[in-house]
Design a protein around this motif. Structure first.
Motif, PDB file in Angstrom:
ATOM      1  N   ILE A   1      34.228  75.722  56.355  1.00  0.00           N
ATOM      2  CA  ILE A   1      35.050  76.602  56.893  1.00  0.00           C
ATOM      3  C   ILE A   1      35.353  76.234  58.266  1.00  0.00           C
ATOM      4  CG2 ILE A   1      33.893  78.776  55.888  1.00  0.00           C
ATOM      5  CD1 ILE A   1      32.114  79.099  58.306  1.00  0.00           C
ATOM      6  N   VAL A   2      36.346  76.694  59.055  1.00  0.00           N
ATOM      7  CA  VAL A   2      36.639  76.305  60.253  1.00  0.00           C
ATOM      8  C   VAL A   2      36.182  77.450  61.233  1.00  0.00           C
ATOM      9  CG1 VAL A   2      38.624  74.882  59.627  1.00  0.00           C
ATOM     10  CG2 VAL A   2      39.041  77.379  59.954  1.00  0.00           C
ATOM     11  N   THR A   3      36.207  76.931  62.441  1.00  0.00           N
ATOM     12  CA  THR A   3      35.673  77.756  63.797  1.00  0.00           C
ATOM     13  C   THR A   3      36.157  79.335  63.762  1.00  0.00           C
ATOM     14  OG1 THR A   3      35.432  75.797  65.116  1.00  0.00           O
ATOM     15  CG2 THR A   3      35.165  77.716  66.152  1.00  0.00           C
ATOM     16  N   SER A   4      37.560  79.343  63.469  1.00  0.00           N
ATOM     17  CA  SER A   4      37.934  80.672  63.429  1.00  0.00           C
ATOM     18  C   SER A   4      37.410  81.570  62.478  1.00  0.00           C
ATOM     19  CB  SER A   4      39.654  80.590  63.157  1.00  0.00           C
ATOM     20  OG  SER A   4      39.891  80.182  62.411  1.00  0.00           O
TER      21      SER A   4
ATOM     22  N   ARG B   1      33.464  72.521  59.028  1.00  0.00           N
ATOM     23  CA  ARG B   1      34.271  72.284  57.651  1.00  0.00           C
ATOM     24  C   ARG B   1      33.354  71.177  57.026  1.00  0.00           C
ATOM     25  NH1 ARG B   1      38.601  70.195  59.945  1.00  0.00           N
ATOM     26  NH2 ARG B   1      39.777  72.118  59.775  1.00  0.00           N
ATOM     27  N   GLU B   2      32.545  70.292  57.364  1.00  0.00           N
ATOM     28  CA  GLU B   2      31.971  69.204  56.820  1.00  0.00           C
ATOM     29  C   GLU B   2      30.765  69.814  56.111  1.00  0.00           C
ATOM     30  OE1 GLU B   2      28.378  66.683  58.763  1.00  0.00           O
ATOM     31  OE2 GLU B   2      30.550  66.033  59.451  1.00  0.00           O
ATOM     32  N   ARG B   3      30.085  70.735  56.985  1.00  0.00           N
ATOM     33  CA  ARG B   3      28.779  71.415  56.187  1.00  0.00           C
ATOM     34  C   ARG B   3      28.700  72.576  55.625  1.00  0.00           C
ATOM     35  NH1 ARG B   3      24.339  70.049  61.057  1.00  0.00           N
ATOM     36  NH2 ARG B   3      24.723  67.804  60.971  1.00  0.00           N
ATOM     37  N   HIS B   4      30.042  73.406  55.777  1.00  0.00           N
ATOM     38  CA  HIS B   4      30.174  74.809  55.377  1.00  0.00           C
ATOM     39  C   HIS B   4      31.413  75.003  54.571  1.00  0.00           C
ATOM     40  CE1 HIS B   4      26.012  75.668  57.072  1.00  0.00           C
ATOM     41  NE2 HIS B   4      26.755  75.106  58.390  1.00  0.00           N
TER      42      HIS B   4
END
Length: 158
Positions: free
Chosen positions: A40-43, A35-38
């Motif tokens: 998005i979340v893992t899922s 989330r911090e870098r892109h």
């Protein structure tokens, strides 16, 4: 650590607890970093990576891979499509389903997030498990997953 080896037996409920808590903590840490870098979340990353590695997959293929319901998978695909990371294309062999494909933006995001994902896992796991214990864990979990998938255990019914 919740489980103990006692004689010939293993505390399976404790092992389950450790396994689930490790997965949750790793997943949460990956969520935070992605989330911090892109953004998005893992899922989302896992869906994008799967689609990158399996061009022309259907929603049902994603649902089967991640052992989640088709409805939830379709809603997740809708969100990725709304972000412009995937597109739905007509399935020439089945008009009732669509084939999913990454857009250029989705492909670039998956590739960039892959490095973050891998580096974060290496930092979280690599300092804890040495080569032989990591290899043993990989073998054990891979075998367990294969049996569960082969026997269709834990597969959603909806």
């Amino acid at each position: 650590m919740a489980y103990k080896l006692s004689g010939d037996g293993v505390d399976l409920p404790g092992f389950f607890s450790d396994l689930v808590r490790c997965e949750t903590r790793l997943y949460n840490a990956l969520n935070d970093r992605l989330r911090e870098r892109h953004g998005i979340v893992t899922s989302q990353f896992e869906f994008l990576r799967f689609l990158r590695d399996h061009p022309g997959a259907r929603v049902a293929d994603l649902a089967a891979e991640f052992a989640i319901g088709v409805g939830a998978t379709s809603k997740s695909a809708d969100r990725l499509e709304k972000q412009g990371w995937i597109v739905r294309q007509p399935n020439p062999s089945d008009r009732r389903s669509s084939l999913l494909a990454l857009t250029d933006d989705g492909s670039q995001l998956a590739d960039a997030a892959e490095q973050t994902f891998t580096d974060t896992l290496a930092a979280l796991i690599g300092d804890t498990l040495d080569g032989s214990s990591a290899a043993a864990a990989v073998r054990a979990l891979s075998k367990l997953r294969s049996v569960l998938e082969r026997d269709q255990i834990g597969t959603p019914t909806g």
